[in-house]
Design a protein around this motif. Structure first.
Motif, PDB file in Angstrom:
ATOM      1  N   ILE A 114      -6.205  -2.016  -7.351  1.00 16.25           N
ATOM      2  CA  ILE A 114      -5.642  -0.983  -6.494  1.00 16.25           C
ATOM      3  C   ILE A 114      -4.353  -0.544  -7.171  1.00 16.25           C
ATOM      4  CG2 ILE A 114      -4.802  -0.397  -4.200  1.00 16.25           C
ATOM      5  CD1 ILE A 114      -6.074  -2.868  -3.127  1.00 16.25           C
ATOM      6  N   LYS A 115      -4.186   0.726  -7.367  1.00 17.45           N
ATOM      7  CA  LYS A 115      -2.913   1.162  -7.927  1.00 17.45           C
ATOM      8  C   LYS A 115      -1.826   0.830  -6.916  1.00 17.45           C
ATOM      9  CE  LYS A 115      -4.571   5.023  -8.338  1.00 17.45           C
ATOM     10  NZ  LYS A 115      -4.297   6.421  -8.059  1.00 17.45           N
ATOM     11  N   LYS A 116      -0.720   0.308  -7.422  1.00 17.30           N
ATOM     12  CA  LYS A 116       0.281  -0.222  -6.506  1.00 17.30           C
ATOM     13  C   LYS A 116       0.862   0.848  -5.603  1.00 17.30           C
ATOM     14  CE  LYS A 116       1.496  -3.897  -9.617  1.00 17.30           C
ATOM     15  NZ  LYS A 116       2.497  -4.349 -10.577  1.00 17.30           N
ATOM     16  N   GLY A 117       1.160   2.008  -6.151  1.00 16.15           N
ATOM     17  CA  GLY A 117       1.719   3.073  -5.334  1.00 16.15           C
ATOM     18  C   GLY A 117       0.803   3.409  -4.184  1.00 16.15           C
TER      19      GLY A 117
ATOM     20  N   VAL B 215      -1.227   1.468  -2.498  1.00 14.29           N
ATOM     21  CA  VAL B 215      -1.192   0.486  -1.414  1.00 14.29           C
ATOM     22  C   VAL B 215      -0.114   0.854  -0.404  1.00 14.29           C
ATOM     23  CG1 VAL B 215      -0.767  -1.916  -0.855  1.00 14.29           C
ATOM     24  CG2 VAL B 215      -2.069  -1.324  -2.888  1.00 14.29           C
ATOM     25  N   GLU B 216       0.967   1.398  -0.913  1.00 12.03           N
ATOM     26  CA  GLU B 216       2.066   1.754  -0.030  1.00 12.03           C
ATOM     27  C   GLU B 216       1.702   2.952   0.845  1.00 12.03           C
ATOM     28  OE1 GLU B 216       6.864   2.338  -0.383  1.00 12.03           O
ATOM     29  OE2 GLU B 216       5.605   2.538  -2.144  1.00 12.03           O
TER      30      GLU B 216
ATOM     31  N   ALA C  26      -1.652   4.106   1.630  1.00 12.72           N
ATOM     32  CA  ALA C  26      -2.940   4.152   2.324  1.00 12.72           C
ATOM     33  C   ALA C  26      -2.865   3.673   3.773  1.00 12.72           C
ATOM     34  CB  ALA C  26      -3.961   3.320   1.556  1.00 12.72           C
TER      35      ALA C  26
ATOM     36  N   LYS D 294       5.483  -3.382   0.338  1.00  8.94           N
ATOM     37  CA  LYS D 294       4.589  -2.718  -0.592  1.00  8.94           C
ATOM     38  C   LYS D 294       5.326  -2.005  -1.711  1.00  8.94           C
ATOM     39  CE  LYS D 294       1.091  -2.144   2.903  1.00  8.94           C
ATOM     40  NZ  LYS D 294       0.446  -1.173   3.773  1.00  8.94           N
TER      41      LYS D 294
ATOM     42  N   VAL E 239       6.197  -4.284  -4.615  1.00  7.53           N
ATOM     43  CA  VAL E 239       5.149  -4.700  -5.540  1.00  7.53           C
ATOM     44  C   VAL E 239       5.060  -3.720  -6.708  1.00  7.53           C
ATOM     45  CG1 VAL E 239       2.676  -5.044  -5.781  1.00  7.53           C
ATOM     46  CG2 VAL E 239       3.839  -5.819  -3.737  1.00  7.53           C
ATOM     47  N   GLU E 240       5.311  -2.459  -6.396  1.00  2.94           N
ATOM     48  CA  GLU E 240       5.229  -1.446  -7.448  1.00  2.94           C
ATOM     49  C   GLU E 240       6.376  -1.586  -8.442  1.00  2.94           C
ATOM     50  OE1 GLU E 240       4.365   3.322  -7.726  1.00  2.94           O
ATOM     51  OE2 GLU E 240       5.119   2.458  -5.887  1.00  2.94           O
TER      52      GLU E 240
ATOM     53  N   ILE F 180      -5.080  -8.375  -7.889  1.00  6.69           N
ATOM     54  CA  ILE F 180      -5.898  -7.253  -7.409  1.00  6.69           C
ATOM     55  C   ILE F 180      -5.211  -5.920  -7.671  1.00  6.69           C
ATOM     56  CG2 ILE F 180      -6.564  -6.162  -5.217  1.00  6.69           C
ATOM     57  CD1 ILE F 180      -7.829  -8.678  -4.380  1.00  6.69           C
ATOM     58  N   LEU F 181      -3.906  -5.954  -7.857  1.00  7.50           N
ATOM     59  CA  LEU F 181      -3.168  -4.711  -8.066  1.00  7.50           C
ATOM     60  C   LEU F 181      -3.077  -4.404  -9.557  1.00  7.50           C
ATOM     61  CD1 LEU F 181      -0.343  -5.575  -5.554  1.00  7.50           C
ATOM     62  CD2 LEU F 181      -2.224  -3.988  -5.174  1.00  7.50           C
ATOM     63  N   ALA F 182      -3.271  -3.153  -9.899  1.00  3.14           N
ATOM     64  CA  ALA F 182      -3.179  -2.751 -11.301  1.00  3.14           C
ATOM     65  C   ALA F 182      -1.726  -2.811 -11.746  1.00  3.14           C
ATOM     66  CB  ALA F 182      -3.716  -1.337 -11.460  1.00  3.14           C
TER      67      ALA F 182
END
Lengths: 329, 329
Positions: free
Chosen positions: A189-192, A194-195, A197, B191, B194-195, B226-228
């Protein structure tokens, strides 16, 4: 006289948009997308006139990497919603469309059912320049669609960080589409994302993929569990569905409605809309100011040079900002 | 004459900063933090003069919620680095310090060992107004510290989204400190964090907490897996350590060096620095432009009113931006 005539036209156009005329809506969006100064002034007047008729739609942003099935998902979701009595507008934010020569929504055949329906209006991404410009035009197109009576607006975007933020900033609900992964090669999952969605939905949960889709959903749930939710009133769910068979489409929509209910009850819904509007105003102001720096060729060349000096560490950002301020005076 | 005198002073001050004088460094940072117009002009000149002497430090941003042990960690890490021959500057970005009346770094007793060392320089957060202003001043203070010969700069921030982004934007490595969780009540990773994080480090991995810390680390590793990753050349590690016993402090520093090596080899290091500088320039320009809207009381009142109308949905953002542009002319 010309001024007055233009003003009258805008009022007539506003009336026609309000009456639900598709031709008028298309003309209005074209006006909003035009770069001509007089068109832009007329567009501002038009959107302001229609403002009381806007804001009632459910605004859903939809993102996903190429191949995830965005078009078929929108086709299936839109068709389901039309059967429920809704009218669907589909817009897109794709700043690359100007370069690539084609918008993600350019080919209406990719949404065959929706494209054939009188209750759907599909408009490709504006293809002008910067992301800020594209996003601003799409936001205004969304308002025009609402004034024309479309009560669900789906805004598609390509899976690129800044476009996703822009679409999230103009919608009530941000839906991220994913594919079933396989064991170790679980897609990240692209980290950005996740924030941003409000829900993650795994497409292609059908046939041989069903088990993998459920496992992928469980993995994502585990990951999301560790992340603090954006709102205390909404924990982004992870769902599976199939755009091909239609399984799970109704459930996706139900989650969107659940979210709306929870956010409305808590006051977060109204707060998010207010914040979006104010943020939009400041970003338009910034664009207007910065556009001054880009319009004059001589100024633009100087700015490029100053920017390069800053990048190379030869001039401090503070001094550079001072120089650019002087160019503006 | 006054102009010339001020200019001469700046050159002398630059020389004294370069020689490593702590008094000169403190005076220089105070100049940068001043809001007086003539001080700001002198500060721009000073930083520009010292620019060739900057950029050589390892710049590390450190975040974590209250209670995670930021101060004791910085104290332990800084003391370790001084023993290795480094000179450490500790800065902070805390935009709330003006309101709360105290900076996160205000109390030097919280970093007792570092505060007592000649090889460390601790400076509390500037306490002026907006995050943008605080961040800009801290960035320039960082450059001054580098010119004064400090080769590791640690920038502490409170665990609030926008401050963390600001600190990440001025550092090479962003370190997020966490506490061991317990079973179900595993604390959430914000969140946005994490980025940004280049490493997650779990403090208090000592005594009875050791097992819990290791379990927490494993959980976070699972989530991060799980995070890219932000860069293909660096997958943010999750480490455990104890600021109290010092266990793991050397390993944290080694990871920071590993990161620097990997990013330098790939070219990402230079690219990140260049991008940071250009971004900083544009953000300073934006601040300068917007400050015009805030300085005149009459203009400020009009802007507030327009902003409220936009929030209430009575005026479109486009029209509001137009009105504000007119106020500026």
């Amino acid at each position: 006289m010309i001024q007055k005539k233009a003003s009258l036209d805008v009022k007539a156009l506003a009336r026609d948009v309000r009456s639900g005329s598709r031709a008028a809506l298309a003309r209005a969006i074209t006006l909003v997308e035009s770069r001509r100064g007089d068109h832009q002034a007329a567009a501002r007047e038009l959107v302001q006139l229609l403002l009381p008729d806007t804001g009632k739609a459910v605004r859903v942003g939809i993102t996903g990497s190429p191949g995830v099935g965005k078009s078929t998902t929108i086709d299936a979701l839109g068709t389901y919603l039309i059967a429920q009595g809704h009218r669907i507008a589909v817009l897109a934010v794709d700043p690359s469309s100007a370069r690539s020569g084609g918008s993600i929504l350019g080919d209406k055949t990719r949404m065959a059912q929706l494209a054939a329906s009188d209750h759907a209006y599909i408009r490709p991404s504006p293809s002008s320049g910067t992301l800020g410009g594209v996003a601003a035009k799409t936001r205004e197109a969304m308002l025009l669609c609402e004034a024309a009576g479309f009560d669900v607006v789906l805004v598609e975007t390509v899976g690129i960080g800044q476009s996703e933020t822009a679409v999230c900033d103009m919608t009530d609900f941000f839906l991220a589409l994913m594919l079933p992964g396989g064991g170790d090669e679980l897609q990240g999952i692209k980290k950005g994302l996740v924030e941003l969605a409000d829900m993650i939905a795994i497409n292609k949960a059908d046939g041989d993929n069903l088990k993998r889709a459920n496992m992928t959903a469980a993995d994502y749930r585990g990951a999301l569990h560790i992340l603090a939710p954006r709102s205390e009133h909404w924990h982004p769910p992870v769902e599976t569905y199939s755009a091909l068979t239609g399984t799970g489409i109704a459930k996706l929509w139900q989650k969107i409605l659940d979210h709306r209910k929870a956010m409305s009850a808590s006051g977060d819904f109204a707060a998010r809309r207010r914040e979006q509007q104010v943020k939009w105003m400041w970003s338009m102001l910034e664009q207007r100011m910065l556009s001054r720096l880009r319009t004059e060729a001589s100024v633009r060349a100087r700015v490029k040079k100053i920017e390069a000096e800053v990048a190379d560490g030869r001039v401090t950002p503070a001094l550079a900002a001072e120089h650019i301020m002087e160019l503006l005076q």
